[in-house]
Scaffold this motif. Structure first.
Motif, PDB file in Angstrom:
ATOM      1  N   UNK A  73      30.973  39.770  32.627  1.00  0.00           N
ATOM      2  CA  UNK A  73      30.763  38.854  33.749  1.00  0.00           C
ATOM      3  C   UNK A  73      32.033  38.084  34.106  1.00  0.00           C
ATOM      4  N   UNK A  74      32.729  37.555  33.122  1.00  0.00           N
ATOM      5  CA  UNK A  74      33.950  36.783  33.401  1.00  0.00           C
ATOM      6  C   UNK A  74      35.000  37.639  34.097  1.00  0.00           C
ATOM      7  N   UNK A  75      35.162  38.868  33.624  1.00  0.00           N
ATOM      8  CA  UNK A  75      36.143  39.764  34.236  1.00  0.00           C
ATOM      9  C   UNK A  75      35.779  40.070  35.684  1.00  0.00           C
ATOM     10  N   UNK A  76      34.502  40.325  35.949  1.00  0.00           N
ATOM     11  CA  UNK A  76      34.053  40.631  37.302  1.00  0.00           C
ATOM     12  C   UNK A  76      34.188  39.412  38.215  1.00  0.00           C
ATOM     13  N   UNK A  77      33.899  38.240  37.666  1.00  0.00           N
ATOM     14  CA  UNK A  77      34.014  37.023  38.461  1.00  0.00           C
ATOM     15  C   UNK A  77      35.477  36.793  38.879  1.00  0.00           C
ATOM     16  N   UNK A  78      36.402  37.016  37.955  1.00  0.00           N
ATOM     17  CA  UNK A  78      37.820  36.854  38.272  1.00  0.00           C
ATOM     18  C   UNK A  78      38.283  37.887  39.293  1.00  0.00           C
ATOM     19  N   UNK A  79      37.730  39.101  39.216  1.00  0.00           N
ATOM     20  CA  UNK A  79      38.070  40.132  40.197  1.00  0.00           C
ATOM     21  C   UNK A  79      37.681  39.689  41.600  1.00  0.00           C
ATOM     22  N   UNK A  80      36.491  39.107  41.717  1.00  0.00           N
ATOM     23  CA  UNK A  80      36.048  38.603  43.024  1.00  0.00           C
ATOM     24  C   UNK A  80      36.964  37.483  43.500  1.00  0.00           C
ATOM     25  N   UNK A  81      37.286  36.554  42.613  1.00  0.00           N
ATOM     26  CA  UNK A  81      38.106  35.398  42.988  1.00  0.00           C
ATOM     27  C   UNK A  81      39.533  35.802  43.345  1.00  0.00           C
ATOM     28  N   UNK A  82      40.001  36.946  42.847  1.00  0.00           N
ATOM     29  CA  UNK A  82      41.327  37.437  43.229  1.00  0.00           C
ATOM     30  C   UNK A  82      41.349  37.955  44.669  1.00  0.00           C
ATOM     31  N   UNK A  83      40.162  38.293  45.194  1.00  0.00           N
ATOM     32  CA  UNK A  83      40.069  38.822  46.553  1.00  0.00           C
ATOM     33  C   UNK A  83      39.514  37.797  47.543  1.00  0.00           C
ATOM     34  N   UNK A  84      38.642  36.930  47.093  1.00  0.00           N
ATOM     35  CA  UNK A  84      37.941  35.995  47.971  1.00  0.00           C
ATOM     36  C   UNK A  84      38.315  34.572  47.575  1.00  0.00           C
ATOM     37  N   UNK A  85      38.686  33.759  48.538  1.00  0.00           N
ATOM     38  CA  UNK A  85      39.080  32.387  48.242  1.00  0.00           C
ATOM     39  C   UNK A  85      38.003  31.370  48.596  1.00  0.00           C
ATOM     40  N   UNK A  86      37.099  31.731  49.497  1.00  0.00           N
ATOM     41  CA  UNK A  86      36.082  30.768  49.922  1.00  0.00           C
ATOM     42  C   UNK A  86      34.853  31.505  50.412  1.00  0.00           C
ATOM     43  N   UNK A  87      33.658  30.987  50.069  1.00  0.00           N
ATOM     44  CA  UNK A  87      32.395  31.597  50.472  1.00  0.00           C
ATOM     45  C   UNK A  87      31.526  31.898  49.264  1.00  0.00           C
ATOM     46  N   UNK A  88      30.238  32.049  49.493  1.00  0.00           N
ATOM     47  CA  UNK A  88      29.320  32.480  48.435  1.00  0.00           C
ATOM     48  C   UNK A  88      29.294  34.003  48.433  1.00  0.00           C
ATOM     49  N   UNK A  89      29.570  34.584  47.294  1.00  0.00           N
ATOM     50  CA  UNK A  89      29.655  36.039  47.158  1.00  0.00           C
ATOM     51  C   UNK A  89      28.572  36.508  46.191  1.00  0.00           C
ATOM     52  N   UNK A  90      27.650  37.339  46.680  1.00  0.00           N
ATOM     53  CA  UNK A  90      26.609  37.941  45.845  1.00  0.00           C
ATOM     54  C   UNK A  90      27.029  39.358  45.489  1.00  0.00           C
ATOM     55  N   UNK A  91      27.121  39.612  44.206  1.00  0.00           N
ATOM     56  CA  UNK A  91      27.505  40.939  43.704  1.00  0.00           C
ATOM     57  C   UNK A  91      26.292  41.558  43.020  1.00  0.00           C
ATOM     58  N   UNK A  92      25.875  42.724  43.496  1.00  0.00           N
ATOM     59  CA  UNK A  92      24.725  43.436  42.920  1.00  0.00           C
ATOM     60  C   UNK A  92      25.222  44.782  42.398  1.00  0.00           C
ATOM     61  N   UNK A  93      25.081  44.992  41.102  1.00  0.00           N
ATOM     62  CA  UNK A  93      25.498  46.245  40.473  1.00  0.00           C
ATOM     63  C   UNK A  93      24.250  46.932  39.922  1.00  0.00           C
ATOM     64  N   UNK A  94      23.969  48.120  40.426  1.00  0.00           N
ATOM     65  CA  UNK A  94      22.806  48.890  39.976  1.00  0.00           C
ATOM     66  C   UNK A  94      23.266  50.136  39.227  1.00  0.00           C
ATOM     67  N   UNK A  95      22.477  50.518  38.244  1.00  0.00           N
ATOM     68  CA  UNK A  95      22.786  51.698  37.430  1.00  0.00           C
ATOM     69  C   UNK A  95      21.556  52.590  37.412  1.00  0.00           C
ATOM     70  N   UNK A  96      21.748  53.872  37.752  1.00  0.00           N
ATOM     71  CA  UNK A  96      20.640  54.817  37.697  1.00  0.00           C
ATOM     72  C   UNK A  96      21.146  56.147  37.158  1.00  0.00           C
ATOM     73  N   UNK A  97      20.238  56.882  36.574  1.00  0.00           N
ATOM     74  CA  UNK A  97      20.619  58.151  35.974  1.00  0.00           C
ATOM     75  C   UNK A  97      20.980  59.151  37.052  1.00  0.00           C
TER      76      UNK A  97
END
Length: 325
Positions: A73-97
């Motif tokens: 989670x921390x790594x993904x959060x930092x990845x978002x913050x490296x691209x986005x400086x302002x705004x609410x960002x919802x990240x949805x990651x789904x995994x299926x076979x």
């Protein structure tokens, strides 16, 4: 994990756009609203990434993903913050076979036998009625298993999972930034047009301001002349003092100068390379304050109408600027 297992398969054709690299090359305004999506194959799974952003005063990141991936989670959060400086960002990651992994599933007969024996034991011990259906059995954990093979699900190392998640999230963020940049360019163009209108109103105010005192002087002189029946002398000195006091009280030169400065700062922000939303919000508040002061000091119908029109235009600008990063 082999290279084949980590191959990225994009859902949409993306032109790579990185916030920092783009901002270093050309001035660019970003909206805070956007959507991005990507997909990749990894270890027998199909992983999809969806990123949505809306307005927010700060950079707020909300992550939804499989429970066993929360360590990233921390790594993904930092990845978002490296691209986005302002705004609410919802990240949805789904995994299926993935389909190729489903084809390698086989029946675990030992698990089926164990479930059936347990069901019979429950019926005898507690006097329960009912039968297990085929659907019931197939939906039970462990009944269907994956064969061992190159395309079967692979656990992978933590480093491989971290790299895969970062790549997939970056793909979706780049798509999101494209949408935010497109909408941001429209917002910036609209704000620039509205700034031109504000400058026109400002010029009209500046041209009208000197006439306020002269018109008041002429009206006051005419009124005194009409009221003077010869019982009191007309004193030019006192009359001049009254006009001077009025001129000082209704002088709007300072407010007009500050307004012009704010217009220039707004234009510099729109043409600049940094997020402008919060600074624009502050400048709009200041412009509203100056406009209100002009309206209270001007004591002139035409100037009052101009200030009302300027306030209406500032409100439209405030609504648009609230959508900018």
């Amino acid at each position: 994990m082999g290279q084949a297992g980590a191959q990225i398969v994009p859902l949409v054709s993306l032109v790579r756009i990185n916030y920092n690299s783009v901002m270093d090359v050309i001035p660019l305004s970003f909206s805070m609203t956007g959507y991005g999506q990507s997909s990749l194959q990894f270890g027998g799974y199909k992983i999809t990434f969806e990123v949505k952003s809306v307005n927010n005063r700060y950079c707020e990141v909300v992550l939804r993903m499989p429970r066993d991936w929360t360590v990233y989670e921390d790594m993904l959060r930092k990845t978002v913050q490296n691209h986005i400086r302002r705004g609410r960002v919802d990240v949805i990651i789904n995994r299926e076979t993935a389909d190729e992994a489903v084809a390698l599933q086989e029946l675990n007969r030992h698990a089926v036998k164990s479930y059936l024996e347990s069901a019979e034991a429950l019926k005898k011990e507690f006097g329960l009625a009912g039968e297990l259906t085929l659907r019931d059995i197939l939906s039970m954990p462990g009944v269907m298993e994956l064969k061992e093979g190159p395309a079967a699900l692979s656990a992978g190392t933590p480093e491989e999972y971290a790299g895969m998640l970062e790549r997939g999230l970056t793909e979706s963020l780049e798509s999101l930034l494209q949408m935010r940049a497109r909408e941001g360019s429209y917002l910036a163009a609209d704000l620039s047009r509205r700034l031109v209108h504000l400058e026109e109103l400002h010029a009209a105010m500046a041209a009208l301001a000197p006439a306020v005192v002269s018109e008041y002087r002429d009206k006051l002189r005419q009124r005194l002349s009409e009221l003077n029946d010869g019982t009191f002398p007309f004193e030019e000195h006192k009359f001049g003092m009254e006009i001077a006091i009025f001129a000082d009280r209704c002088n709007i030169d300072e407010e007009l100068t500050r307004l012009y400065s704010h217009f220039e700062q707004c234009r510099a922000l729109l043409d600049g390379s940094e997020p402008a939303g919060r600074k624009l919000d502050f400048l709009i508040q200041e412009m509203n304050r100056e406009t209100n002061t002009i309206g209270s000091k001007c004591n002139h119908l035409n100037l009052v109408n101009l200030t009302l029109e300027m306030k209406a235009e500032l409100e439209k600008i405030r609504e648009q600027a609230a959508n900018m990063e």
